[in-house]
Design a protein around this motif. Structure first.
Motif, PDB file in Angstrom:
ATOM      1  N   VAL A 157      16.684  26.909  18.511  1.00 53.14           N
ATOM      2  CA  VAL A 157      17.362  27.644  19.586  1.00 53.14           C
ATOM      3  C   VAL A 157      18.877  27.581  19.441  1.00 53.14           C
ATOM      4  O   VAL A 157      19.596  28.437  19.978  1.00 53.14           O
ATOM      5  N   GLN A 158      19.381  26.596  18.709  1.00 51.71           N
ATOM      6  CA  GLN A 158      20.834  26.486  18.570  1.00 51.71           C
ATOM      7  C   GLN A 158      21.409  27.614  17.708  1.00 51.71           C
ATOM      8  O   GLN A 158      22.606  27.880  17.755  1.00 51.71           O
ATOM      9  N   ALA A 159      20.552  28.280  16.956  1.00 44.88           N
ATOM     10  CA  ALA A 159      21.009  29.410  16.141  1.00 44.88           C
ATOM     11  C   ALA A 159      20.898  30.742  16.886  1.00 44.88           C
ATOM     12  O   ALA A 159      21.301  31.779  16.364  1.00 44.88           O
ATOM     13  N   ALA A 160      20.362  30.704  18.103  1.00 45.89           N
ATOM     14  CA  ALA A 160      20.127  31.945  18.848  1.00 45.89           C
ATOM     15  C   ALA A 160      21.436  32.590  19.279  1.00 45.89           C
ATOM     16  O   ALA A 160      22.404  31.906  19.628  1.00 45.89           O
TER      17      ALA A 160
ATOM     18  N   PHE B  65      13.743  28.419  32.552  1.00 41.23           N
ATOM     19  CA  PHE B  65      13.164  29.323  31.566  1.00 41.23           C
ATOM     20  C   PHE B  65      13.961  30.602  31.358  1.00 41.23           C
ATOM     21  O   PHE B  65      14.010  31.124  30.253  1.00 41.23           O
ATOM     22  N   THR B  66      14.559  31.127  32.417  1.00 40.34           N
ATOM     23  CA  THR B  66      15.163  32.456  32.321  1.00 40.34           C
ATOM     24  C   THR B  66      16.583  32.576  32.852  1.00 40.34           C
ATOM     25  O   THR B  66      17.208  33.615  32.683  1.00 40.34           O
TER      26      THR B  66
ATOM     27  N   ALA C  26      20.019  36.232  29.273  1.00 43.03           N
ATOM     28  CA  ALA C  26      20.317  35.422  28.087  1.00 43.03           C
ATOM     29  C   ALA C  26      19.371  34.236  27.941  1.00 43.03           C
ATOM     30  O   ALA C  26      18.858  33.962  26.843  1.00 43.03           O
ATOM     31  N   LEU C  27      19.115  33.498  29.035  1.00 41.59           N
ATOM     32  CA  LEU C  27      18.229  32.342  28.932  1.00 41.59           C
ATOM     33  C   LEU C  27      16.775  32.761  28.734  1.00 41.59           C
ATOM     34  O   LEU C  27      16.004  32.055  28.065  1.00 41.59           O
ATOM     35  N   HIS C  28      16.404  33.891  29.291  1.00 40.07           N
ATOM     36  CA  HIS C  28      15.049  34.421  29.031  1.00 40.07           C
ATOM     37  C   HIS C  28      14.844  34.620  27.536  1.00 40.07           C
ATOM     38  O   HIS C  28      13.821  34.200  26.974  1.00 40.07           O
ATOM     39  N   HIS C  29      15.790  35.274  26.885  1.00 40.47           N
ATOM     40  CA  HIS C  29      15.664  35.528  25.447  1.00 40.47           C
ATOM     41  C   HIS C  29      15.760  34.226  24.644  1.00 40.47           C
ATOM     42  O   HIS C  29      15.095  34.094  23.609  1.00 40.47           O
ATOM     43  N   LEU C  30      16.550  33.278  25.122  1.00 38.61           N
ATOM     44  CA  LEU C  30      16.691  32.004  24.415  1.00 38.61           C
ATOM     45  C   LEU C  30      15.372  31.244  24.366  1.00 38.61           C
ATOM     46  O   LEU C  30      14.977  30.723  23.310  1.00 38.61           O
ATOM     47  N   THR C  31      14.677  31.178  25.493  1.00 35.04           N
ATOM     48  CA  THR C  31      13.462  30.362  25.554  1.00 35.04           C
ATOM     49  C   THR C  31      12.190  31.133  25.199  1.00 35.04           C
ATOM     50  O   THR C  31      11.135  30.529  25.008  1.00 35.04           O
ATOM     51  N   SER C  32      12.283  32.451  25.091  1.00 32.90           N
ATOM     52  CA  SER C  32      11.088  33.259  24.867  1.00 32.90           C
ATOM     53  C   SER C  32      10.302  32.879  23.608  1.00 32.90           C
ATOM     54  O   SER C  32       9.067  32.745  23.665  1.00 32.90           O
ATOM     55  N   PRO C  33      10.944  32.689  22.452  1.00 33.38           N
ATOM     56  CA  PRO C  33      10.156  32.318  21.258  1.00 33.38           C
ATOM     57  C   PRO C  33       9.390  31.013  21.435  1.00 33.38           C
ATOM     58  O   PRO C  33       8.235  30.894  21.003  1.00 33.38           O
TER      59      PRO C  33
END
Length: 343
Positions: A100-103, A269-270, A295-302
């Motif tokens: 996630v740090q590369a997101a 989560f989002t 932004a946080l939704h997309h970060l945690t989605s994977p």
């Protein structure tokens, strides 16, 4: 059912709420309609093409239905806050080899214009909005196309804004609701106001028909909301284990787990406040999660997708309202008929 919803041929004032991310399926929407209610497809997180495909499936069944969209209501996040949170959740995400740090920060509008174009070119009976109130011109265009416009609100102030913008019906969502709050001010956790009290406050502010939502999972609860002035109720969590729901298997199992009785409101989560069953992720990150949607939704989605595929309930968003203990594994029609048994 009070007009204008009565024009849709709804005989039982119980609507199946839109639940984005998988639970709301064409089969669930169709089942709600055939139980003399009304179901909503969840347009959130879908492309216009994917939404159009689901609309086509429901239309083939010859039933009335609604579509819900996330209206633009962005919560931009500062780069440093995003990076700080990514570093914090990195050890948990690493369990699925997700860095996630590369997101990158993603601030999109969930294909808003494309979906509005779709709903204007191929009108549906009902469209509801949450997260934001569309421009009055958008609402007017939908109404001119013959669509009933419903707006989610969480306070009297939001109800007045929605009425001024041209909404015809208000979905009044109390804090007991599972999943995201529709609040227009997600920087603040919505106040914990009983649904019946909130209905009374909104009724004093506007004269539009009201649909009650939030924590409704029993026949007495449904009857009480209608007595409090709602024209209909909207239920979601109680349908998450229904045969027709597309809820992930670990989510369904968590709802049935007697050890998971507590819900929390979390941004973990989002980046928007949402009510979920407690798990590892909420316990460890709710207190440090910043605001920042999508932004946080997309970060945690994977991470969430990988965890769901692996049957891991500790790293997924177990959305659930306060009535989650009443969710049952059976056909949706049976659930809805039981909820209507006191009417």
């Amino acid at each position: 059912m009070a007009s204008p919803l009565a024009a849709l041929g709804v005989g039982t004032p119980i609507l199946a709420a839109p639940m984005a991310g998988g639970p709301s399926t064409p089969a669930l929407v169709t089942a709600a309609a055939r139980a003399n209610g009304l179901g909503f497809l969840a347009g959130g997180y879908k492309t216009a093409d994917a939404l159009a495909e689901q609309i086509t499936q429901v239309r083939r069944e010859g039933v009335n239905f609604g579509v819900n969209l996330f209206a633009p209501g962005p919560l931009p996040i500062a780069t440093e806050a995003f990076r700080r949170y990514a570093r914090a959740i990195a050890p948990t995400a690493q369990a699925y080899d997700i860095d996630v740090q590369a997101a990158e920060i993603v601030e999109d509008d969930d294909h808003w214009s494309d979906k509005i174009d779709l709903l204007l070119s191929e009108p549906v009976p009902v469209v509801s909005f949450t997260f934001g109130i569309p421009e009055a011109a958008v609402i007017a265009s939908l109404r001119a196309a013959g669509t009933l416009v419903v707006q989610t609100v969480t306070s009297p102030a939001e109800a007045r804004l929605a009425a001024d913008a041209g909404a015809e019906v208000l979905a009044v969502q109390a804090s007991a609701a599972g999943g995201h709050s529709g609040t227009l001010t997600p920087q603040r956790i919505p106040a914990s106001i009983p649904l019946t009290h909130l209905l009374g406050e909104v009724r004093q502010a506007v004269s539009l028909p009201l649909v009650a939502a939030g924590g409704l999972a029993t026949p007495p609860g449904v009857a009480g909301a209608l007595r409090a002035g709602a024209a209909a109720v909207m239920v979601g969590t109680v349908l998450l284990r229904a045969d027709e729901a597309g809820t992930s298997l670990p989510h369904k199992a968590a709802l049935a787990d007697p050890a998971r009785r507590q819900t929390v409101v979390t941004r973990a989560f989002t980046g928007r406040p949402a009510r979920a069953l407690r798990n590892h992720f909420t316990d460890h990150y709710t207190h440090i999660a910043p605001t920042g949607y999508p932004a946080l939704h997309h970060l945690t989605s994977p991470m969430r997708k990988a965890a769901a595929a692996a049957g891991d309930p500790e790293r997924i968003n177990l959305w659930a309202g306060t009535g989650h203990g009443h969710a049952t594994a059976e056909p949706a029609a049976q659930i809805l008929q039981r909820l209507a048994s006191r009417l």
